[in-house]
Design an enzyme around this catalytic site. Structure first.
Site, PDB file in Angstrom:
ATOM      1  N   HIS A 450       5.386 -15.877  52.401  1.00  0.00           N
ATOM      2  CA  HIS A 450       4.412 -14.701  53.018  1.00  0.00           C
ATOM      3  C   HIS A 450       5.697 -13.667  52.722  1.00  0.00           C
ATOM      4  O   HIS A 450       5.177 -12.462  52.276  1.00  0.00           O
ATOM      5  CB  HIS A 450       4.337 -14.976  54.421  1.00  0.00           C
ATOM      6  CG  HIS A 450       3.931 -13.857  55.099  1.00  0.00           C
ATOM      7  ND1 HIS A 450       2.896 -13.679  55.688  1.00  0.00           N
ATOM      8  CD2 HIS A 450       4.670 -12.694  55.601  1.00  0.00           C
ATOM      9  CE1 HIS A 450       2.881 -12.416  56.588  1.00  0.00           C
ATOM     10  NE2 HIS A 450       4.039 -11.923  56.505  1.00  0.00           N
ATOM     11  N   GLU A 451       6.939 -13.782  53.048  1.00  0.00           N
ATOM     12  CA  GLU A 451       7.962 -12.855  53.082  1.00  0.00           C
ATOM     13  C   GLU A 451       8.334 -12.355  51.692  1.00  0.00           C
ATOM     14  O   GLU A 451       8.257 -11.458  51.204  1.00  0.00           O
ATOM     15  CB  GLU A 451       9.188 -13.274  53.918  1.00  0.00           C
ATOM     16  CG  GLU A 451       8.894 -13.497  55.347  1.00  0.00           C
ATOM     17  CD  GLU A 451       8.559 -12.218  56.183  1.00  0.00           C
ATOM     18  OE1 GLU A 451       8.348 -11.232  55.719  1.00  0.00           O
ATOM     19  OE2 GLU A 451       7.849 -12.500  57.178  1.00  0.00           O
ATOM     20  N   HIS A 455       4.913 -10.025  50.734  1.00  0.00           N
ATOM     21  CA  HIS A 455       5.467  -8.750  51.073  1.00  0.00           C
ATOM     22  C   HIS A 455       6.424  -8.290  49.725  1.00  0.00           C
ATOM     23  O   HIS A 455       6.456  -6.970  49.493  1.00  0.00           O
ATOM     24  CB  HIS A 455       6.438  -8.525  52.248  1.00  0.00           C
ATOM     25  CG  HIS A 455       5.473  -8.674  53.500  1.00  0.00           C
ATOM     26  ND1 HIS A 455       4.208  -8.017  53.716  1.00  0.00           N
ATOM     27  CD2 HIS A 455       5.925  -9.442  54.717  1.00  0.00           C
ATOM     28  CE1 HIS A 455       3.901  -8.368  54.760  1.00  0.00           C
ATOM     29  NE2 HIS A 455       4.744  -9.131  55.558  1.00  0.00           N
ATOM     30  N   GLU A 508      -0.366  -7.217  56.064  1.00  0.00           N
ATOM     31  CA  GLU A 508      -0.200  -8.654  56.439  1.00  0.00           C
ATOM     32  C   GLU A 508      -0.889  -9.754  55.898  1.00  0.00           C
ATOM     33  O   GLU A 508      -0.969 -10.864  55.682  1.00  0.00           O
ATOM     34  CB  GLU A 508      -0.316  -8.855  58.125  1.00  0.00           C
ATOM     35  CG  GLU A 508       0.911  -8.105  58.618  1.00  0.00           C
ATOM     36  CD  GLU A 508       2.204  -8.716  58.483  1.00  0.00           C
ATOM     37  OE1 GLU A 508       2.616  -9.612  57.839  1.00  0.00           O
ATOM     38  OE2 GLU A 508       3.269  -7.708  58.442  1.00  0.00           O
TER      39      GLU A 508
END
Length: 737
Positions: A450-451, A455, A508
């Protein structure tokens, strides 16, 4: 008593953040660096009270006075003598712990107000008969008179954070509407000013003509300064027929204390990157300059793999109803070397893994900027809440050209992993044991993806102030339309300013989708040490956790206002909708009746269809998300995202009915007790507290030993100076929405 949506239950989970071992391994110099950065973070975190609600600073000051004069045990004796039951006193302790934890009286996760779960007149007796009231009768009575009503009020506009009639916010004066917010954003864009460290105050003259003040956060006010970067902007403007005035000095005395501690931390910096970073942060908070904060962030990105990691400033824009103003936060953490090694292996594979994402290479950054990715044990996290992972800085221009850092907060994740079987709602019995076994490892994988690759992926198509494009207009094709690129970001536009109210949640959702999509890649699971049947279980639990979270998300939807109050949870609901839409029995939600005779539900995920049905559905959705983001297509992005985020009672799912079931069976988010650091001579000591509401209160009572009363005075003075902007916070001034 109050509706359970608006109280924190007496049995709320409370956990302590464990960083004893991480702290023990620090050298004396590293401890001093961490100590001063922690002080800076805790001081700055007090600004969040002023960013949350008109009454929050007064509530904080009142609680701090109460518990400084009598600790929770001593106050308990007094409360019982005043006629409170044990349950009522515990409810008050939980409320106080909640205010400290959220830095205000609205939940940081969900933006819902919470009120004390005991009669107001009983709490009044405790407060006015307390030791604090004996010592300072006028001050304590004055604080209670200012915030007592608002502390308990649940009239509709005060139930949630929001703008205009939708809720309360102190990022904007009480008479501001969404139209004012849009006008102000256009004004800021026209002046190349960031909204991150601003608030907007609107006044209306006798003829009904509005006048706007954009106030920057800074130590300096109107004093002359050598710095032309900000001072040249401090003046009056006329914009689309409305007068604007740019001023500064918001939170000045609080930021003064932040700056003093950052100055002291400089003496213990490990290298020149840290020293220059701190110098720029000092400049930023002194002058009110986001450009200086960007320069500091540049040095921060270059400071690879430090032992003591930190970041501080006006960072995340989740709680601004418009989505572009940053809430103050500051964290200090220590690297966990064993877990960081896994993330470093993920970083080493990142360039290869980016190629697996379902969009053309032209939609990816021109050059992969190898980021830092570390697992950290948090020593201090000041602000309204503690995340499990972070990808920062949030400045688009830096992320596209300089890079970013990823951090996974290991000791925060450890708190999140701790799951009791009986509290696992909406899962089949045979899924529960598997879920408990693999939730932790699967979450490590999801946070990492996810990070770093969520992103950290994707390109924004930009035309700069000179008219130059960062993509080839002739050759780059939109894979959704087969045509050349029709839209992009113009100079001064950012993701947050353009996509505003949906920007946080949309991003997100993109990052969560990347995590689900890439966890299917065998190489990813090998990096984290999983193969064979274990790897399949990690994938299954990761996907199961997401669809369950999509159902739990309904708690954070407000049907009366048709809006979502939490960016991550809205994102998870959208993913649930995408996977339900894929059909073929991949995901099913079945209403049931629980063993207690009350409504319940079961979520099922067919693990045999994750790759054959789930992956293609996610691939199509993820490509659309990225293309609309890259091209700055706000209309297309809104249509797609808001379409999936719509909550109705249409069959077969009947989400509004399911929401009632979710509310019936919801579990409150845990409160986290953080340690303090104390300087004794030249030694820094770690002070730990028990995992209870009383322990959390004690940690705050001992957080500001030198200047607690002064800080309370500062907060109430700052709140009082602006109180007129929310007078009668329950209603906007007449004629204004």
């Amino acid at each position: 008593m109050a509706d359970t949506q608006y109280i924190l239950p007496n049995d709320i989970g409370v956990s302590s953040l464990d960083c004893r071992e991480a702290f023990r391994l620090l050298s004396p110099t590293e401890r001093l660096y961490a100590y001063h950065l922690s002080r800076a973070a805790w001081y700055g975190g007090l600004a969040v009270l002023l960013q949350t609600s008109p009454e929050a600073p007064y509530i904080y000051a009142l609680l701090s006075r109460l518990f400084r004069a009598q600790d929770p045990d001593q106050l308990r004796q007094h409360a019982l003598a005043e006629g409170l039951t044990e349950e009522e006193y515990q409810a008050f302790l939980v409320y106080a712990a909640g205010v400290y934890s959220n830095m205000g009286n609205y939940k940081s996760f969900g933006d819902t107000k919470f009120v004390p779960n005991l009669p107001k007149e009983k709490l009044e007796r405790v407060i006015l008969g307390s030791e604090a009231a004996q010592q300072h009768p006028e001050e304590v009575r004055g604080l209670w008179q200012t915030c007592g009503e608002l502390m308990f009020s649940l009239e509709p506009r005060l139930r949630h954070l929001g703008l205009g009639k939708e809720g309360i916010t102190t990022y904007f004066s009480g008479n501001c509407t969404m139209e004012d917010a849009k006008l102000a954003q256009d004004f800021l864009d026209s002046q190349n000013l960031s909204a991150y460290n601003t608030r907007l105050f609107k006044e209306v003259d006798g003829e009904g003509k509005p006048y706007y003040e954009v106030r920057l956060a800074s130590v300096l006010g109107s004093e002359p300064s050598l710095d032309s970067e900000v001072t040249s902007k401090l003046k009056s403007y006329e914009f689309r027929g409305s007068p604007f005035q740019v001023t500064r000095g918001d939170y000045a005395p609080i930021l003064q204390k932040v700056v003093e501690q950052l100055e002291k931390a400089k003496a213990y910096a490990a290298n020149s990157h840290q020293g220059q970073m701190l110098a720029q942060y000092i400049e930023s908070f002194t002058q009110g300059s986001i450009e200086a904060h960007k320069r500091g962030s540049r040095f921060w990105i270059q400071d690879k793999g430090p032992i003591v990691e930190s970041y501080i400033g006006f960072i995340e824009s989740y709680r601004d109803p418009f989505g572009s103003r940053g809430e103050f936060e500051g964290f200090v953490a220590v690297v966990n070397k064993a877990m960081s090694a896994k993330f470093e292996r993920l970083v080493a594979s990142a360039e290869q893994l980016l190629k697996e994402l379902p969009w053309p290479p032209t939609f990816e950054k021109d050059k992969f900027l190898t980021p830092d990715f570390t697992s950290l044990d948090v020593l201090t996290f000041a602000g309204s809440g503690i995340p499990a992972g972070i990808n920062i800085p949030n400045y688009d221009d830096l992320r596209q050209t300089e890079g970013f850092k990823n951090v996974s907060l290991g000791n925060v994740l450890a708190v999140a992993y701790a799951t009791q079987r009986e509290k696992l709602t909406f899962l089949e019995e045979d899924d529960k044991d598997l879920y408990i076994l693999w939730k932790g490892p699967s979450f490590d994988v999801q946070v990492g993806l996810h990070e770093l690759l969520g992103h950290g992926s994707g390109k924004l198509f930009v035309q700069d102030e000179k008219g130059a494009f960062n993509f080839d207009q002739e050759t780059v094709i939109n894979p959704e339309t087969g045509e050349q690129i029709q839209s992009w970001y113009r100079s001064g536009e950012t993701w947050d300013s353009k996509f505003s109210t949906i920007a946080s949640s949309y991003e997100e959702c993109r990052a969560e989708s990347v995590g689900l999509y890439l966890c299917l890649h065998p190489q990813v699971l090998e990096i984290f040490g999983f193969e064979g049947a274990d790897a399949e279980d990690v994938i299954y639990v990761n996907w199961l956790n997401m669809v369950r979270a999509g159902l739990l998300a309904l708690e954070f939807y407000t049907p009366e206002a048709f809006n979502w109050r939490q960016a991550h949870m809205q994102a998870r609901f959208v993913i649930l909708r995408v996977l339900l839409e894929a059909g073929e029995g991949l995901v099913t939600i079945t209403p049931t009746t629980g063993s207690d005779g009350r409504p319940d539900a079961r979520v099922r995920l067919d693990r045999s269809k994750i790759r054959s049905v789930g992956k293609p559905a996610l691939e199509r959705f993820l490509r659309r998300l990225q293309v609309l983001k890259s091209t700055g297509d706000v209309a297309g992005g809104r249509a797609l995202y808001e379409g999936y985020a719509t909550v109705t009672d249409a069959p077969p799912e009947c989400f509004l009915t399911l929401r009632d079931t979710v509310l019936l069976r919801k579990e409150s988010r845990k409160l986290i007790v953080q340690p303090n650091t104390r300087l004794e001579g030249s030694d820094v000591q770690l002070l730990e507290y028990e995992a209870s509401a009383a322990g959390l209160i004690r940690s705050f009572s001992e957080r500001f030993p030198e200047d607690g009363p002064e800080l309370e005075e500062i907060l109430t003075q700052l709140a009082t100076a602006d109180a007129r902007f929310w007078k009668g916070p329950s209603e906007a001034p007449s004629g204004q929405a």
